[in-house]
Scaffold this active site. Sequence first.
Site, PDB file in Angstrom:
ATOM      1  N   VAL A  34      35.980  39.265  31.258  1.00  0.00           N
ATOM      2  CA  VAL A  34      36.067  38.219  32.288  1.00  0.00           C
ATOM      3  C   VAL A  34      37.186  38.552  33.268  1.00  0.00           C
ATOM      4  O   VAL A  34      37.553  37.717  34.089  1.00  0.00           O
ATOM      5  CB  VAL A  34      36.280  36.819  31.652  1.00  0.00           C
ATOM      6  N   HIS A  35      37.725  39.754  33.164  1.00  0.00           N
ATOM      7  CA  HIS A  35      38.850  40.174  34.013  1.00  0.00           C
ATOM      8  C   HIS A  35      38.477  41.443  34.771  1.00  0.00           C
ATOM      9  O   HIS A  35      38.322  42.505  34.150  1.00  0.00           O
ATOM     10  CB  HIS A  35      40.095  40.466  33.164  1.00  0.00           C
ATOM     11  N   LEU A  36      38.333  41.355  36.083  1.00  0.00           N
ATOM     12  CA  LEU A  36      38.057  42.530  36.919  1.00  0.00           C
ATOM     13  C   LEU A  36      39.067  42.565  38.060  1.00  0.00           C
ATOM     14  O   LEU A  36      39.449  41.517  38.585  1.00  0.00           O
ATOM     15  CB  LEU A  36      36.640  42.469  37.505  1.00  0.00           C
TER      16      LEU A  36
END
Lengths: 138, 475
Positions: B411-413
């Site tokens: 969920v982290h880009l």
Amino acid sequence: MNHHHAAPVTQTTPPAPPLYATTSALCYTLAAEHAGDAPALAAPYNDVTALVAAQRARLGTALRWPLLLATLGFALAGLRCGDLFHRLPPAKRARQVAAWRHSRLGACRDLIRFYESLAVLALFARPGLVQADRPRAA
Amino acid sequence: MTTSNALVCEIAVVGSGPGGAITACLLAEAGRDVLLLEEGATLPVDTPEPYTLDEMTAKYRNGGLTVTLGAPKVAYVEGRVLGGGSEVNSGLYHRTPPDVLAAWRRDWRVEGLSEADLEPHFSACERAVSVSPAPGPPPAAALKMREGAQALDWASQEVPRWYRYDAAGAGARQSMSATFLPRAAAAGCRVQSGTRVLRLRREAGRWRLTARQADGTVLEVRAAHVFVAGGAVHTPALLRRSGVRRNVGNTLSLHPTVKVVAVFPDAVNGPEMGVPAEQVKQFAPTLSFGCSISTPPYLALAMTDHGAAATARVREGWRHMAIYYAMTPGRPVGRVRTLPRLADPLVRYPVSAEELRHLADGLGKLCRLLFAAGAESLYPSLAGGPALTEAGQVAALPAELPRGRTGLMTVHLFASCPMGEDERRCATDSFGRVHGADGLHVADASLFCGAPGVNPQGTVMALAHRNALHFLEQG
């Protein structure tokens, strides 16, 4: 038509387009696998099919078209067992799903994984599951 | 499509997540003429109910079905709603680790990025979104993680969240739509949701934005300055579609994450559980462990790799189950590319063998922790993999996660348009101004120079706050 075997069709419902019929038959097969004997998860699975088809329509174009082609390929693969997938009896459908799930081809595994993930999500999102559950004995 | 609308403003902000909302708010409060454009709809923060399928379809891009190309693929999600990711995430908050800031300053020549430089920006954002620990005891699933860490003598901590608590301990989730966006509107910022910006063009010393509105009509916007804050995938996609390609979309990074479902003899879950905020940072920055949302649909999804017998356990005893994760920082090697006639970009992230070894190591350590916490069985997200029923089986897990059987997600880009003064490597300068493009700025996680190893929105907010004030100081 038996609800456990395919999407229910009433006399007033127009014939499902082939893609939707394949999706429905696939969702019924996968949902039945994961529903067990929980009353809240019993067929019919029209809600599951509708959600899976709606989510598929939301896919980005680069993923949606390959997935639709793969789904058509899956439908046609039923011909090796005598008919299009959605016209096969339940046992043959389950065998075809199992064969694709364990295929050496990643694309086949990905197809089943996509539909199974969404079908399971939709199935376990049914409100009856949580409401019917009681804390189990320690 | 037909052209029916045209707007003029001094500053256009594209995207209303933490980067865009804070930028729009500060610029509007300084008296500037700001127009905020958001592709998603305007929806209340708690409607649809958080962490449900309805929320996924209403507030996530592509219904939450987005994936990087590569083997293994990495499933990821992006918010697409007014307020962006802040409306759908768990609101866990970290400041950027000092060693990460030091590496970005050193390796990417980023100026003004010391802890002291960022302190006022972190503090201002923390006050605005009410970063605070939860009152009362943590959820049982979080306590299990803490117990397991204590048994192994590992450090564990409760992570503060964006939550406002009243005297009775009742909490209200905070987000951009509850904080910076109302402030922006009160300061005169115009907000246009349901509007997707298709491309930018530089014409006669101003930027011309071509956008499509939800009803299909085309909106043309003319602005002196543009801040792009569409997220680490769609910011580079928009820039590349607009012909801005130098160091854009070549260095995407993320936090590859592997999950495991733990089954405990006692109840750890329930309809009221929400977000467990416990994290184990004993092995940071290489590995972080935490708890995930563990509603029955998510539990069943996580168990699907193990077949119908495993999902049957969810039916029968989901209150005894919770999802945990191991996360590792990725490398800035991902690519974001656009193709003609395709609305969505292609995202490729090649997961390295080293990352798969780190994740395997993390999975093993996490399993040890969960057994130490009393788990009776564990289901790692390895297709067809066996469930583990005792700690002795952990050693049999693969030393490198198998590419064909591993389900990864994130969920982290970030880091697709890195900031810094090295124009050979960086897309923008140290303050988000795109190199070689007057009046064009980036204002989101795309600016990162790599993976921070912690929840990234604290860094996004502080950078946006810092860069907006820097822009104002520059006149």
